[in-house]
Design a protein around this motif. Structure first.
Motif, PDB file in Angstrom:
ATOM      1  N   ASN A 102      57.202  30.164  52.542  1.00  0.00           N
ATOM      2  CA  ASN A 102      57.383  30.194  51.090  1.00  0.00           C
ATOM      3  C   ASN A 102      56.533  31.245  50.385  1.00  0.00           C
ATOM      4  OD1 ASN A 102      59.188  27.897  51.139  1.00  0.00           O
ATOM      5  ND2 ASN A 102      57.369  26.633  51.502  1.00  0.00           N
ATOM      6  N   ALA A 103      56.423  32.429  50.975  1.00  0.00           N
ATOM      7  CA  ALA A 103      55.699  33.514  50.307  1.00  0.00           C
ATOM      8  C   ALA A 103      56.411  33.889  49.013  1.00  0.00           C
ATOM      9  CB  ALA A 103      55.607  34.725  51.229  1.00  0.00           C
ATOM     10  N   THR A 104      55.675  33.859  47.912  1.00  0.00           N
ATOM     11  CA  THR A 104      56.252  34.055  46.586  1.00  0.00           C
ATOM     12  C   THR A 104      55.424  35.047  45.794  1.00  0.00           C
ATOM     13  OG1 THR A 104      57.021  31.756  46.593  1.00  0.00           O
ATOM     14  CG2 THR A 104      56.973  32.890  44.473  1.00  0.00           C
ATOM     15  N   ALA A 105      56.067  35.999  45.144  1.00  0.00           N
ATOM     16  CA  ALA A 105      55.365  36.974  44.316  1.00  0.00           C
ATOM     17  C   ALA A 105      54.858  36.320  43.039  1.00  0.00           C
ATOM     18  CB  ALA A 105      56.289  38.135  43.972  1.00  0.00           C
ATOM     19  N   LEU A 106      53.598  36.599  42.686  1.00  0.00           N
ATOM     20  CA  LEU A 106      52.999  36.091  41.450  1.00  0.00           C
ATOM     21  C   LEU A 106      52.757  37.183  40.426  1.00  0.00           C
ATOM     22  CD1 LEU A 106      50.263  33.646  42.829  1.00  0.00           C
ATOM     23  CD2 LEU A 106      52.616  33.116  42.137  1.00  0.00           C
ATOM     24  N   ALA A 107      52.349  38.367  40.867  1.00  0.00           N
ATOM     25  CA  ALA A 107      52.035  39.469  39.954  1.00  0.00           C
ATOM     26  C   ALA A 107      52.433  40.776  40.615  1.00  0.00           C
ATOM     27  CB  ALA A 107      50.545  39.476  39.607  1.00  0.00           C
ATOM     28  N   THR A 108      53.373  41.498  39.989  1.00  0.00           N
ATOM     29  CA  THR A 108      53.923  42.722  40.585  1.00  0.00           C
ATOM     30  C   THR A 108      54.016  43.835  39.554  1.00  0.00           C
ATOM     31  OG1 THR A 108      56.170  41.951  40.153  1.00  0.00           O
ATOM     32  CG2 THR A 108      55.237  41.435  42.320  1.00  0.00           C
ATOM     33  N   ASP A 109      52.985  43.978  38.727  1.00  0.00           N
ATOM     34  CA  ASP A 109      53.008  45.043  37.734  1.00  0.00           C
ATOM     35  C   ASP A 109      53.061  46.398  38.441  1.00  0.00           C
ATOM     36  OD1 ASP A 109      52.437  45.471  34.646  1.00  0.00           O
ATOM     37  OD2 ASP A 109      51.324  47.014  35.743  1.00  0.00           O
ATOM     38  N   PRO A 110      53.789  47.381  37.907  1.00  0.00           N
ATOM     39  CA  PRO A 110      53.891  48.673  38.584  1.00  0.00           C
ATOM     40  C   PRO A 110      52.598  49.470  38.609  1.00  0.00           C
ATOM     41  CG  PRO A 110      55.015  48.723  36.451  1.00  0.00           C
ATOM     42  CD  PRO A 110      54.698  47.295  36.732  1.00  0.00           C
ATOM     43  N   THR A 111      51.584  49.066  37.841  1.00  0.00           N
ATOM     44  CA  THR A 111      50.298  49.772  37.950  1.00  0.00           C
ATOM     45  C   THR A 111      49.516  49.237  39.134  1.00  0.00           C
ATOM     46  OG1 THR A 111      49.286  48.250  36.336  1.00  0.00           O
ATOM     47  CG2 THR A 111      50.183  50.331  35.519  1.00  0.00           C
ATOM     48  N   ILE A 112      48.814  48.122  38.980  1.00  0.00           N
ATOM     49  CA  ILE A 112      48.072  47.532  40.091  1.00  0.00           C
ATOM     50  C   ILE A 112      47.733  46.085  39.770  1.00  0.00           C
ATOM     51  CG2 ILE A 112      45.833  48.337  39.194  1.00  0.00           C
ATOM     52  CD1 ILE A 112      44.896  48.652  42.090  1.00  0.00           C
ATOM     53  N   ASP A 113      47.928  45.197  40.740  1.00  0.00           N
ATOM     54  CA  ASP A 113      47.454  43.815  40.708  1.00  0.00           C
ATOM     55  C   ASP A 113      46.747  43.600  42.039  1.00  0.00           C
ATOM     56  OD1 ASP A 113      48.674  43.039  38.186  1.00  0.00           O
ATOM     57  OD2 ASP A 113      50.586  42.994  39.233  1.00  0.00           O
ATOM     58  N   ASP A 114      45.488  43.164  42.009  1.00  0.00           N
ATOM     59  CA  ASP A 114      44.717  43.197  43.254  1.00  0.00           C
ATOM     60  C   ASP A 114      43.613  42.146  43.238  1.00  0.00           C
ATOM     61  OD1 ASP A 114      43.924  44.029  45.756  1.00  0.00           O
ATOM     62  OD2 ASP A 114      43.516  46.099  45.176  1.00  0.00           O
ATOM     63  N   GLU A 115      43.065  41.895  44.410  1.00  0.00           N
ATOM     64  CA  GLU A 115      41.895  41.035  44.635  1.00  0.00           C
ATOM     65  C   GLU A 115      42.077  39.630  44.057  1.00  0.00           C
ATOM     66  OE1 GLU A 115      37.940  43.092  45.413  1.00  0.00           O
ATOM     67  OE2 GLU A 115      38.462  43.711  43.395  1.00  0.00           O
ATOM     68  N   SER A 116      43.123  38.970  44.457  1.00  0.00           N
ATOM     69  CA  SER A 116      43.391  37.624  43.965  1.00  0.00           C
ATOM     70  C   SER A 116      42.485  36.606  44.644  1.00  0.00           C
ATOM     71  CB  SER A 116      44.852  37.260  44.215  1.00  0.00           C
ATOM     72  OG  SER A 116      45.174  37.374  45.597  1.00  0.00           O
ATOM     73  N   ASP A 117      42.163  35.529  43.915  1.00  0.00           N
ATOM     74  CA  ASP A 117      41.348  34.449  44.455  1.00  0.00           C
ATOM     75  C   ASP A 117      41.887  33.129  43.915  1.00  0.00           C
ATOM     76  OD1 ASP A 117      39.195  33.497  46.043  1.00  0.00           O
ATOM     77  OD2 ASP A 117      37.946  33.241  44.259  1.00  0.00           O
ATOM     78  N   LEU A 118      42.173  32.203  44.808  1.00  0.00           N
ATOM     79  CA  LEU A 118      42.735  30.902  44.438  1.00  0.00           C
ATOM     80  C   LEU A 118      41.621  29.951  44.032  1.00  0.00           C
ATOM     81  CD1 LEU A 118      45.489  29.356  44.431  1.00  0.00           C
ATOM     82  CD2 LEU A 118      44.918  28.588  46.744  1.00  0.00           C
ATOM     83  N   SER A 119      41.803  29.249  42.913  1.00  0.00           N
ATOM     84  CA  SER A 119      40.785  28.318  42.430  1.00  0.00           C
ATOM     85  C   SER A 119      40.588  27.173  43.419  1.00  0.00           C
ATOM     86  CB  SER A 119      41.174  27.767  41.061  1.00  0.00           C
ATOM     87  OG  SER A 119      42.373  27.019  41.144  1.00  0.00           O
ATOM     88  N   PRO A 120      39.428  26.523  43.417  1.00  0.00           N
ATOM     89  CA  PRO A 120      39.163  25.458  44.383  1.00  0.00           C
ATOM     90  C   PRO A 120      40.183  24.323  44.336  1.00  0.00           C
ATOM     91  CG  PRO A 120      37.112  26.159  43.366  1.00  0.00           C
ATOM     92  CD  PRO A 120      38.210  26.861  42.630  1.00  0.00           C
ATOM     93  N   ASP A 121      40.739  24.044  43.164  1.00  0.00           N
ATOM     94  CA  ASP A 121      41.740  22.976  43.075  1.00  0.00           C
ATOM     95  C   ASP A 121      43.153  23.462  43.358  1.00  0.00           C
ATOM     96  OD1 ASP A 121      42.409  24.388  40.788  1.00  0.00           O
ATOM     97  OD2 ASP A 121      41.896  22.787  39.390  1.00  0.00           O
TER      98      ASP A 121
END
Length: 271
Positions: A102-121
């Protein structure tokens, strides 16, 4: 980072530390299906402080995305947020089940979206983006909804990391380490980056790795980039208030040390 402006410090540290560890993978043999994308991607300016405008690449062919079914066993539970890199494209943020399904895109802006971190909950994802002309910190729900920008000013905001209780976020602003509340309020400097030519170990331009499980310390990586001499990289840790800075890895001289992360029991750091 011999140049003195905050943007120059941020740009050179990011280009040398993050690009060596991250973009080399994307440009040097990533297995993504590029659907015939040309291997001659035009280099783009990295987002940063005043004057840097992140732009989209001209020849990005993102392909069909990650496979919908993962290769991991079903007992791998939980969720993982990750950055998808395609040759010639800017990074995009995805989320998937622990086994790769179930890989799903969350942020795909044409400039840059990077270094994501999932909250503890598991409810929110924090990341940096260049969608507003400079690098700022954003947060969204883990389904990609309710996007909110948390930082303002001249930009250069990267490497956001949740505290173990989910109440604070540590991040880097042009190489200076910061901590703020999860809603973006009460932003505080915990370590101001020193000039490269006189910087003490672990006090040059820096990027957050992770929080210790007890929330008492932060591990991070720091670098001095020189045009005509050996570069210096450190893996470091310090208390959340910026005191008790410790050099964890500094040798061998000139070798890249980056992306430190604490083990769940707090006994080890991987980098």
């Amino acid at each position: 980072m011999l140049m003195k402006t905050p943007f120059a410090k941020w740009l050179m540290a990011l280009a040398a530390v993050m690009a060596l560890a991250l973009l080399a993978v994307a440009c040097g043999g990533a297995d993504e299906d590029t659907d015939g994308a040309s291997p001659t991607a035009t280099a783009q300016e990295t987002p940063g402080g005043t004057g840097a405008t992140p732009v989209a690449t001209d020849n990005c062919v993102p392909g069909g995305g990650p496979p919908s079914e993962g290769a991991g066993p079903d007992e791998l539970t939980g969720r993982i947020t990750f950055v998808r890199l395609v040759f010639g494209c800017q990074p995009d943020i995805y989320i998937m089940d622990g086994n790769g399904d179930n890989a799903t895109a969350l942020a795909t802006d044409p400039t840059i979206d990077d270094e994501s971190d999932l909250s503890p909950d598991g409810e929110k994802v924090v990341f940096f983006s260049g969608r507003d002309g400079n690098a700022y910190i954003y947060v969204m729900n883990s389904d990609g909804s309710d996007l909110q920008r948390l930082t303002e000013g001249s930009g250069g905001d990267t490497s956001p990391r949740w505290s173990p209780d989910g109440e604070r976020i540590a991040f880097s602003r042009s190489g200076t380490l910061m901590v703020m509340n999860a809603d973006g309020s009460d932003q505080k400097v915990i370590m101001e980056a020193q000039a490269a030519d006189t910087a003490e170990p672990c006090r040059a331009g820096a990027f957050v790795g992770s929080w210790a499980p007890d929330g008492e310390r932060i591990t991070y990586y720091s670098a001095v980039i020189r045009s005509n001499a050996t570069n210096t990289f450190w893996v470091c840790s310090m208390k959340v208030d910026g005191t008790d800075v410790k050099v964890l890895v500094g040798e061998p001289e000139g070798k890249l040390h980056a992306e430190p992360y604490w083990s769940p029991d707090g006994s080890k750091i991987v980098f």
